[in-house]
Write a protein that holds these residues in place. Sequence first.
Motif, PDB file in Angstrom:
ATOM      1  N   ALA A 102       0.747  -1.724   0.480  1.00  0.00           N
ATOM      2  CA  ALA A 102      -0.123  -0.092   0.098  1.00  0.00           C
ATOM      3  C   ALA A 102       0.729   1.598  -0.020  1.00  0.00           C
ATOM      4  O   ALA A 102       0.549   1.902  -0.619  1.00  0.00           O
ATOM      5  CB  ALA A 102      -1.141  -0.100   0.970  1.00  0.00           C
ATOM      6  N   LEU A 103       2.064   1.100   0.625  1.00  0.00           N
ATOM      7  CA  LEU A 103       2.758   2.588   0.959  1.00  0.00           C
ATOM      8  C   LEU A 103       4.490   2.700  -0.518  1.00  0.00           C
ATOM      9  O   LEU A 103       4.881   3.369  -0.427  1.00  0.00           O
ATOM     10  CB  LEU A 103       3.577   1.894   2.228  1.00  0.00           C
ATOM     11  N   GLY A 104       4.354   1.570  -0.901  1.00  0.00           N
ATOM     12  CA  GLY A 104       5.003   1.066  -1.941  1.00  0.00           C
ATOM     13  C   GLY A 104       5.747   2.320  -3.159  1.00  0.00           C
ATOM     14  O   GLY A 104       6.440   2.648  -3.178  1.00  0.00           O
ATOM     15  N   LYS A 105       3.952   2.342  -3.457  1.00  0.00           N
ATOM     16  CA  LYS A 105       4.392   3.275  -4.730  1.00  0.00           C
ATOM     17  C   LYS A 105       4.343   4.974  -4.109  1.00  0.00           C
ATOM     18  O   LYS A 105       5.477   5.225  -4.237  1.00  0.00           O
ATOM     19  CB  LYS A 105       2.400   3.065  -5.494  1.00  0.00           C
ATOM     20  N   PRO A 106       3.816   5.189  -3.236  1.00  0.00           N
ATOM     21  CA  PRO A 106       4.003   6.529  -2.223  1.00  0.00           C
ATOM     22  C   PRO A 106       5.093   6.612  -1.987  1.00  0.00           C
ATOM     23  O   PRO A 106       5.619   7.876  -2.360  1.00  0.00           O
ATOM     24  CB  PRO A 106       2.453   6.986  -2.206  1.00  0.00           C
ATOM     25  N   VAL A 107       5.890   6.313  -1.532  1.00  0.00           N
ATOM     26  CA  VAL A 107       7.364   5.963  -0.986  1.00  0.00           C
ATOM     27  C   VAL A 107       8.272   6.806  -2.125  1.00  0.00           C
ATOM     28  O   VAL A 107       9.560   6.910  -1.898  1.00  0.00           O
ATOM     29  CB  VAL A 107       7.393   4.456   0.363  1.00  0.00           C
ATOM     30  N   ARG A 108       8.303   5.382  -3.167  1.00  0.00           N
ATOM     31  CA  ARG A 108       8.805   5.188  -4.434  1.00  0.00           C
ATOM     32  C   ARG A 108       9.419   6.714  -4.801  1.00  0.00           C
ATOM     33  O   ARG A 108       9.835   7.172  -5.487  1.00  0.00           O
ATOM     34  CB  ARG A 108       8.700   4.338  -4.980  1.00  0.00           C
ATOM     35  N   LYS A 109       7.857   7.596  -5.269  1.00  0.00           N
ATOM     36  CA  LYS A 109       7.697   8.301  -5.269  1.00  0.00           C
ATOM     37  C   LYS A 109       8.045   9.682  -4.676  1.00  0.00           C
ATOM     38  O   LYS A 109       8.665  10.960  -5.181  1.00  0.00           O
ATOM     39  CB  LYS A 109       6.147   8.961  -5.733  1.00  0.00           C
TER      40      LYS A 109
END
Length: 578
Positions: free
Chosen positions: A18-25
């Motif tokens: 759930a957090l991977g994409k916003p963290v990478r961004k």
Amino acid sequence: MIKEPRLRFTEEERADPALGKPVRKAEKAAAKADKAQAKIPKKQVKRAQVDPKTGKVTTKLVLEDKKKPPSKLSHAVRDAPGNAVAGKIHQEIREAEDDNVGVESAHKSEDALETGVHLAREGYRSHKLKPYRKAAQAERQLEKVNINALYQKSLRENPQIASNPFSRWQQKRAIKKQYAAAKRAAQSGGTAAGAAQTATRAAKSVREKAQQAGTYVMQHKKGFGIALALFLIVCLLLNTMSSCSMMAQSIGSAVSGTTYPSDDSELVAVEADYAAKEAALQAEIDNVESSHPGYDEYRYDLDMIGHDPHELAAYLSAVLQGYTQASAQAELDRVFSTQYQLTLTEEVEVRYRTETSTDPETGETTTEQVPYEYYILNVTLTSKPISEVAADLLTPEQLEMYQVYRQTLGNKPLIFGGGSADTGDSESLSGVEFVNGTRPGNQAVVDIAKSQVGNVGGPPYWSWYGFTSRVEWCACFVSWCYGQMGLSEPRFAACQSQGIPWFQSHGQWGARGYENIAPGDAIFFDWDLDGSADHVGIVVGTDGSRVYTVEGNSGDACKIKSYSLTYECIKGYGLMNW
């Protein structure tokens, strides 16, 4: 250059789906911002260094960040001598213009030269400021993705927020405010470490003063006991007043933030425009056989025509905020073209018919199968609810606001003819003697309506109409009752924009005071007397002084009600021809 905070994430957060994409961004945006910051020009400064052994002083050039981009003031100071000379020449040429016509040409050349110099300077300045613009743009993007990452992290830690769109909207607003406050604190305090040290010193100072005050209080127990009691009472009163004030502000903010921002008259007018588009579409389908003649067969595959007025208002409010009848037209066309797709497709089949012929010489009769072309026009209408259209067309932020408006109905549940707020009990018809007029009416549809008394919430009616979730369902109830009698129309989900226009356009309308109403007629109400119908029911009959009705969505239930025939909130009657 003001820099955004650089967030730090754990390996567990990076691995969380759930957090991977916003963290990478967020990390990618931070790296981009750092890269942009690194391209800001450096300045060289001399620093003296003393050798501790020999005492020898040496100087060293060091690169430091420029604190500010080149300013207009620095340009003005740098160019002052040249500007003064140019101004002096300019003045002398103008003074000589009256005496020498040839100088006029020189003056124009001088003006052109100054313009070229000015443009060159501005171009040079724009080029020099480019790294600063890039850095500022990268920092703004970083702020956006940082807030989203914090919001997603909050949803993961508090999953109950995700179940309510209004809660999600409030949470995102709170995170934006917290982020802005943290950034201001970092800018004023220098660093997070500095802020922590300041807080530690303040806490130590408070603790020491508290110890001193405690010693003094123990030496004067009685006096401070009375003072403490008075102080607590005052604090309690102030706290209560403050809490009430904050609660009122919070409630006021929530209500204003979830209310349709457009004027009521504009909301109703735009809804009527969309209903007119649907009526025109229905008319086009009804007239297909006359507008496309010559076919052997017409085949129809038609989805429902109709919409929830609150879904349309929520969509337009999320996209346009406050809108008018004029400003909403382009968006209405976009929604309509996405919601409805009408296609006419010609199909040709080779069929055979039996033909008989007789030989004139022998008199022998023969039959044969003769091919011929059979022309078919396929009329197909596909439609989808506006809730599905919203999911296709809105941005994530707009979709959240759309869901908030849908949940609150814009705090105007009756604006489109939603029902009655009457929470009273259903009335009894026992002992009522009905006076029949000359119109026969239809007792069967009245009996169907009466059989539904007591139904709460209206799911049989709004789901029959085609809605996938609850709407203000009084009109759906009336349409359902007519549908049970095998009637495909009138069929309407909104009173003012759909129901009344249908009856009026068919010459089947009677205003308040109409004396020849009959069982099965529709009765429309205007609760706030603003000229727009808010509610509809089915006429059971009249005893000469009162009209008796069966209504859906009367306090969210099917009820029998009665009103004086002269009741001012009766807008009129839809007259049914059975």
